[in-house]
Motif scaffolding. Sequence first.
Motif, PDB file in Angstrom:
ATOM      1  N   MET A   1       1.056  -1.072  -0.091  1.00  0.00           N
ATOM      2  CA  MET A   1       0.035   0.082  -0.034  1.00  0.00           C
ATOM      3  C   MET A   1       0.994   1.315   0.018  1.00  0.00           C
ATOM      4  O   MET A   1       1.665   1.337   0.710  1.00  0.00           O
ATOM      5  N   PHE A   2       0.495   2.480  -0.813  1.00  0.00           N
ATOM      6  CA  PHE A   2       1.204   3.515  -1.077  1.00  0.00           C
ATOM      7  C   PHE A   2       0.301   4.718  -0.708  1.00  0.00           C
ATOM      8  O   PHE A   2      -0.773   4.437  -0.652  1.00  0.00           O
ATOM      9  N   THR A   3       0.885   5.644  -0.678  1.00  0.00           N
ATOM     10  CA  THR A   3       0.178   7.191  -0.267  1.00  0.00           C
ATOM     11  C   THR A   3       0.041   8.064  -1.682  1.00  0.00           C
ATOM     12  O   THR A   3      -0.454   8.968  -1.624  1.00  0.00           O
ATOM     13  N   GLY A   4       1.163   7.761  -2.858  1.00  0.00           N
ATOM     14  CA  GLY A   4       1.041   8.531  -3.919  1.00  0.00           C
ATOM     15  C   GLY A   4       2.001   9.794  -3.698  1.00  0.00           C
ATOM     16  O   GLY A   4       1.922  10.786  -4.386  1.00  0.00           O
ATOM     17  N   ILE A   5       2.549   9.808  -2.415  1.00  0.00           N
ATOM     18  CA  ILE A   5       3.554  10.922  -1.960  1.00  0.00           C
ATOM     19  C   ILE A   5       5.062  10.505  -2.311  1.00  0.00           C
ATOM     20  O   ILE A   5       5.694   9.702  -1.719  1.00  0.00           O
ATOM     21  N   ILE A   6       5.724  10.925  -3.575  1.00  0.00           N
ATOM     22  CA  ILE A   6       6.848  10.446  -4.039  1.00  0.00           C
ATOM     23  C   ILE A   6       8.181  10.844  -3.052  1.00  0.00           C
ATOM     24  O   ILE A   6       8.098  12.085  -2.445  1.00  0.00           O
ATOM     25  N   GLU A   7       9.156  10.053  -2.851  1.00  0.00           N
ATOM     26  CA  GLU A   7      10.170  10.323  -1.791  1.00  0.00           C
ATOM     27  C   GLU A   7      11.302  10.776  -2.519  1.00  0.00           C
ATOM     28  O   GLU A   7      12.063  11.641  -1.957  1.00  0.00           O
ATOM     29  N   THR A   8      11.514  10.420  -3.524  1.00  0.00           N
ATOM     30  CA  THR A   8      12.519  10.763  -4.447  1.00  0.00           C
ATOM     31  C   THR A   8      12.532  10.193  -5.922  1.00  0.00           C
ATOM     32  O   THR A   8      11.792   9.491  -6.251  1.00  0.00           O
ATOM     33  N   LEU A   9      13.439  10.793  -6.831  1.00  0.00           N
ATOM     34  CA  LEU A   9      13.743  10.004  -8.284  1.00  0.00           C
ATOM     35  C   LEU A   9      14.918   9.181  -8.169  1.00  0.00           C
ATOM     36  O   LEU A   9      15.849   9.255  -7.399  1.00  0.00           O
ATOM     37  N   GLY A  10      14.601   8.115  -8.828  1.00  0.00           N
ATOM     38  CA  GLY A  10      15.833   7.353  -9.137  1.00  0.00           C
ATOM     39  C   GLY A  10      16.285   7.249 -10.676  1.00  0.00           C
ATOM     40  O   GLY A  10      15.341   7.394 -11.495  1.00  0.00           O
ATOM     41  N   LYS A  11      17.386   6.784 -11.044  1.00  0.00           N
ATOM     42  CA  LYS A  11      17.538   6.969 -12.215  1.00  0.00           C
ATOM     43  C   LYS A  11      18.082   5.391 -12.718  1.00  0.00           C
ATOM     44  O   LYS A  11      18.700   4.578 -12.194  1.00  0.00           O
ATOM     45  N   VAL A  12      17.460   4.951 -13.904  1.00  0.00           N
ATOM     46  CA  VAL A  12      17.465   3.734 -14.569  1.00  0.00           C
ATOM     47  C   VAL A  12      18.975   3.515 -14.983  1.00  0.00           C
ATOM     48  O   VAL A  12      19.337   4.348 -15.674  1.00  0.00           O
ATOM     49  N   GLN A  13      19.366   2.413 -14.652  1.00  0.00           N
ATOM     50  CA  GLN A  13      21.015   2.234 -15.178  1.00  0.00           C
ATOM     51  C   GLN A  13      20.982   1.162 -16.001  1.00  0.00           C
ATOM     52  O   GLN A  13      22.101   1.295 -16.899  1.00  0.00           O
ATOM     53  N   GLU A  14      20.109   0.171 -15.769  1.00  0.00           N
ATOM     54  CA  GLU A  14      20.164  -0.820 -16.703  1.00  0.00           C
ATOM     55  C   GLU A  14      18.712  -1.601 -16.833  1.00  0.00           C
ATOM     56  O   GLU A  14      18.195  -1.606 -15.995  1.00  0.00           O
ATOM     57  N   VAL A  15      18.334  -1.966 -18.460  1.00  0.00           N
ATOM     58  CA  VAL A  15      17.317  -2.531 -18.584  1.00  0.00           C
ATOM     59  C   VAL A  15      17.562  -3.603 -19.259  1.00  0.00           C
ATOM     60  O   VAL A  15      18.275  -3.773 -20.585  1.00  0.00           O
ATOM     61  N   LYS A  16      17.319  -5.015 -18.445  1.00  0.00           N
ATOM     62  CA  LYS A  16      17.693  -6.314 -19.327  1.00  0.00           C
ATOM     63  C   LYS A  16      16.579  -7.141 -19.447  1.00  0.00           C
ATOM     64  O   LYS A  16      15.739  -7.354 -18.473  1.00  0.00           O
ATOM     65  N   LYS A  75      14.153   3.251 -20.522  1.00  0.00           N
ATOM     66  CA  LYS A  75      15.703   3.023 -20.855  1.00  0.00           C
ATOM     67  C   LYS A  75      16.562   3.854 -19.885  1.00  0.00           C
ATOM     68  O   LYS A  75      16.329   4.366 -19.156  1.00  0.00           O
ATOM     69  N   ALA A  76      17.858   3.247 -19.952  1.00  0.00           N
ATOM     70  CA  ALA A  76      19.151   3.667 -19.072  1.00  0.00           C
ATOM     71  C   ALA A  76      18.904   5.507 -19.246  1.00  0.00           C
ATOM     72  O   ALA A  76      19.007   5.848 -20.122  1.00  0.00           O
ATOM     73  N   GLY A  77      19.091   5.864 -18.281  1.00  0.00           N
ATOM     74  CA  GLY A  77      19.188   7.563 -18.038  1.00  0.00           C
ATOM     75  C   GLY A  77      17.794   7.978 -17.672  1.00  0.00           C
ATOM     76  O   GLY A  77      17.933   9.069 -17.312  1.00  0.00           O
ATOM     77  N   ASP A  78      16.617   7.231 -17.703  1.00  0.00           N
ATOM     78  CA  ASP A  78      15.319   7.914 -17.447  1.00  0.00           C
ATOM     79  C   ASP A  78      15.236   7.880 -15.898  1.00  0.00           C
ATOM     80  O   ASP A  78      15.629   7.067 -15.123  1.00  0.00           O
TER      81      ASP A  78
END
Length: 195
Positions: A1-16, A75-78
């Motif tokens: 369960m979540f609240t929809g309050i974003i904590e932070t952004l993450g950066k996609v490093q790899e998609v396999k 993709k990487a970088g998103d």
Amino acid sequence: MFTGIIETLGKVQEVKKEQDNIHITIDSVLADELKIDQSVAHNGICLTVVAIEGTLYTVTAIGETIKKTNISDWKAGDKVNLERAMKLGDRLDGHIVQGHVDQTAICIVAEETQGSWLYTFEYDTALKNITIEKGSVTVNGVSLTVVDSGKNNFSVAIIPYTYEHTNFHSFVVGTKVNLEFDVIGKYVSRLYADK
């Protein structure tokens, strides 16, 4: 369960890709606080942590998730919006969010309006999802209030903090986003549809 309050952004490093699955490695300040098997919402998609190494962690998406979300476009970088599952007893600052994306939508309006931003999203009505004015909706995991609701579209207004601290600042006309409609609204709609 979540609240929809974003904590932070993450950066996609790899998609396999592996058979029908996609393994995604994310670089995030949250990595050292995570544990294997924890649920984390990524642009509103609840995914399970399967590996952690330093500031990187990996999650896996299966066919059903890939079909209903925009994850196959990553993709990487998103940059993706991240939220850990809520703790029992925490304040519910957003609304009840399951992390189960209902469908995607396309941004058809993205404009600055004297200090805030207005976005309009268009979605396929074949799945019979609805929004109502002043109701709740989740866009890429962000809990928002619907400003204007149409038959197959809705608008939301974004404050500067949300614009800067989520991936809303990267949205342009044509951006595909994940939608989770209000869970209470979905139950009420289903009850009336069955009558």
